[in-house]
Design a protein around this motif. Structure first.
Motif, PDB file in Angstrom:
ATOM      1  N   GLY A 105      40.172  10.139   4.272  1.00  0.00           N
ATOM      2  CA  GLY A 105      40.594   9.937   5.659  1.00  0.00           C
ATOM      3  C   GLY A 105      41.952   9.278   5.698  1.00  0.00           C
ATOM      4  N   HIS A 106      42.368   8.957   6.923  1.00  0.00           N
ATOM      5  CA  HIS A 106      43.701   8.402   7.131  1.00  0.00           C
ATOM      6  C   HIS A 106      43.856   7.070   6.398  1.00  0.00           C
ATOM      7  N   ASN A 107      42.884   6.204   6.570  1.00  0.00           N
ATOM      8  CA  ASN A 107      42.869   4.899   5.893  1.00  0.00           C
ATOM      9  C   ASN A 107      41.440   4.369   5.976  1.00  0.00           C
ATOM     10  N   MET A 108      41.206   3.191   5.435  1.00  0.00           N
ATOM     11  CA  MET A 108      39.837   2.652   5.451  1.00  0.00           C
ATOM     12  C   MET A 108      39.361   2.400   6.880  1.00  0.00           C
ATOM     13  N   SER A 135      40.947   1.947  -0.265  1.00  0.00           N
ATOM     14  CA  SER A 135      42.190   2.445   0.324  1.00  0.00           C
ATOM     15  C   SER A 135      43.242   2.609  -0.767  1.00  0.00           C
ATOM     16  N   GLY A 136      43.756   3.832  -0.910  1.00  0.00           N
ATOM     17  CA  GLY A 136      44.607   4.182  -2.049  1.00  0.00           C
ATOM     18  C   GLY A 136      45.871   3.364  -2.199  1.00  0.00           C
ATOM     19  N   VAL A 165      45.828   6.683   1.723  1.00  0.00           N
ATOM     20  CA  VAL A 165      44.662   7.562   1.882  1.00  0.00           C
ATOM     21  C   VAL A 165      43.424   6.661   1.891  1.00  0.00           C
ATOM     22  N   GLY A 166      42.548   6.841   2.877  1.00  0.00           N
ATOM     23  CA  GLY A 166      41.291   6.112   2.878  1.00  0.00           C
ATOM     24  C   GLY A 166      40.246   6.905   2.103  1.00  0.00           C
ATOM     25  N   VAL A 167      39.350   6.174   1.427  1.00  0.00           N
ATOM     26  CA  VAL A 167      38.318   6.833   0.619  1.00  0.00           C
ATOM     27  C   VAL A 167      36.955   6.272   1.029  1.00  0.00           C
ATOM     28  N   LEU A 175      43.701  17.044   6.392  1.00  0.00           N
ATOM     29  CA  LEU A 175      43.953  15.825   5.616  1.00  0.00           C
ATOM     30  C   LEU A 175      45.389  15.800   5.103  1.00  0.00           C
ATOM     31  N   ASN A 176      45.799  14.633   4.614  1.00  0.00           N
ATOM     32  CA  ASN A 176      47.122  14.486   4.011  1.00  0.00           C
ATOM     33  C   ASN A 176      47.012  14.919   2.543  1.00  0.00           C
TER      34      ASN A 176
END
Ligand SMILES: Cc1ncc(COP(=O)(O)O)c(C=O)c1O
Length: 408
Positions: free
Chosen positions: A93-96, A223-224, A232-234, A266-267
């Motif tokens: 996702g976008h972020n956490m 969060s990457g 990038v959120g994981v 997604l990015n």
């Protein structure tokens, strides 16, 4: 493979940003808890993505098939990073924060008025706000107390996990104080009442090997950009856990895990970059498998960071007018993040003066606003936070200590 000051010095060459200067000297990045720098391998992976396959997924033409392949490779790599069963457990996702809102919203739809969700006073708002929103639906949100020592009160935690508790959302490690929480206790308590466990590992994952199998958690987020990757959120979901949730999604969207909670496009370039970041980390370890190399690397980097943070902790607390907050380094596991206050300076003034010397450290509450409030520091501007990363050095710490001493 050991990870000492020699390896750390070699690793610094891989991070172009570390060569940046300000006021004639190299910048010192001690701001890792807010976001780390990225190695060349990540920059090259993302550049290569844009140069060779900047198209959408699921097309019947070669670059699109390549994107599909890279996305599955990234899921598999992140699954290995977290110790998950496989790529089907990893959503992006976008972020956490965005992923946690999606998760809490979906779980919230399965709850009844009067059901309870437990959060903590120590957590970042990203693992509080999304759950607090559920109060609008009649869900009761309770919080585990934070002690003055910077640790969660285990008795209070035990008392607040009851048969009404449906979810316990807890951080693995505090981004403000470096505390590592007792996740085994959280799992025991939630298992006993059949509640879901949601772990925010954003501050933990950059510093320790994560093993979702051993944690036996239902969900875990990270969060990457905190572990040398892009933004990038994981989300890790235990096999079967995501399928049970009524997520927000389009009718045309794949309802299976891990896609079930991923909205829109997604990015892809950043996700490919995150795969490269994990592979970069693994490059500092030895072992027959990617997992073995990652665990070896993270364990040794963790030891190096701990040692450096401990040196800073022990030196800074000897300076006049300095108070160190959070647990010390004598006890259990602790993240290499050390926060202080100064009698003579607000955190913002200290950070500004250090910034003028090219030293990057954060001041404020770092969105751990409740913890800062409980510690009585909100009106005084919060904390001055130093974060140690794999590229931090003894000379960085020396410059920081000199800078703090010069504040007077
Ligand atoms: C402990 C912790 N949790 C959650 C977050 C939010 O992560 P993101 O910026 O990916 O939403 C942060 C960011 O600083 C954090 O430190």
């Amino acid at each position: 493979m050991p990870y000492t000051s020699d390896e750390s010095a070699r690793c610094r060459r891989d991070f172009p940003a570390l060569r940046s200067t300000a006021a004639g000297s190299e910048l010192v990045f001690l701001d890792g808890p807010g976001g780390t720098q990225v190695p060349t391998a990540v920059i090259e992976a993302m550049t290569n993505f844009y140069q060779t396959c900047n198209v959408n997924t699921h097309g019947n033409f070669p670059p699109s098939r390549e994107v599909d392949r890279r996305m599955e490779a990234a899921r598999a790599t992140l699954a290995t990073f977290l110790g998950a069963a496989g790529p089907q457990c990893i959503s992006f996702g976008h972020n956490m924060t965005t992923l946690n809102f999606a998760l809490s919203g979906a779980i919230g739809r399965t709850l009844q008025a009067g059901d309870e969700v437990l959060i903590t006073q120590l957590d970042h708002e990203a693992n509080r706000g999304p759950w607090l929103r559920l109060a609008e639906r009649g869900v009761v949100v309770r919080e585990v107390k934070l002690n003055e020592s910077g640790e969660l009160d285990p008795q209070d935690m035990a008392a607040k996990v009851t048969h009404r508790t449906k979810v316990f959302a807890i951080g693995a490690s505090s981004n403000a104080l470096g505390t590592v929480n007792d996740l085994a206790l959280a799992r025991r308590l939630t298992h006993a009442v059949g509640a879901l466990l949601v772990i925010d590992a954003v501050h933990y994952a950059p510093h320790f090997p994560v093993d979702v199998g051993a944690l036996d958690t239902d969900f875990l987020l990270c969060s990457g950009y905190k572990f040398y990757g892009p933004h990038v959120g994981v989300l890790y979901a235990k096999p079967g856990a995501l399928e049970r949730l009524p997520t927000d999604r389009l009718s045309v969207q794949d309802p299976a895990a891990p896609y079930r909670i991923e909205t829109g496009t997604l990015n892809h370039a950043a996700i490919d970059g995150l795969r490269a970041a994990v592979e970069y980390l693994a490059g500092w370890g030895v072992g027959a498998t990617l997992r073995e190399r990652l665990v070896d690397a993270m364990t040794n980097i963790s030891g190096y960071e701990h040692q450096l943070a401990r040196i800073y902790h022990d030196e800074v607390r000897r300076l006049a007018g300095v108070r160190v907050w959070g647990p010390d380094f004598s006890g259990r596991s602790r993240a290499p993040t050390v926060s202080i206050t100064l009698t003579q300076h607000t955190p913002a003034r200290a950070a500004t003066a250090l910034g003028a010397r090219g030293i990057c450290v954060w001041d404020g509450n770092f969105y751990a606003a409740r913890a800062v409030e409980i510690l009585g520091l909100a009106a005084r501007g919060g904390l001055l936070r130093t974060g140690i990363s794999m590229y931090s050095s003894a000379s960085d710490i020396r410059r920081l200590i000199e800078g703090i001493a010069a504040l007077g």
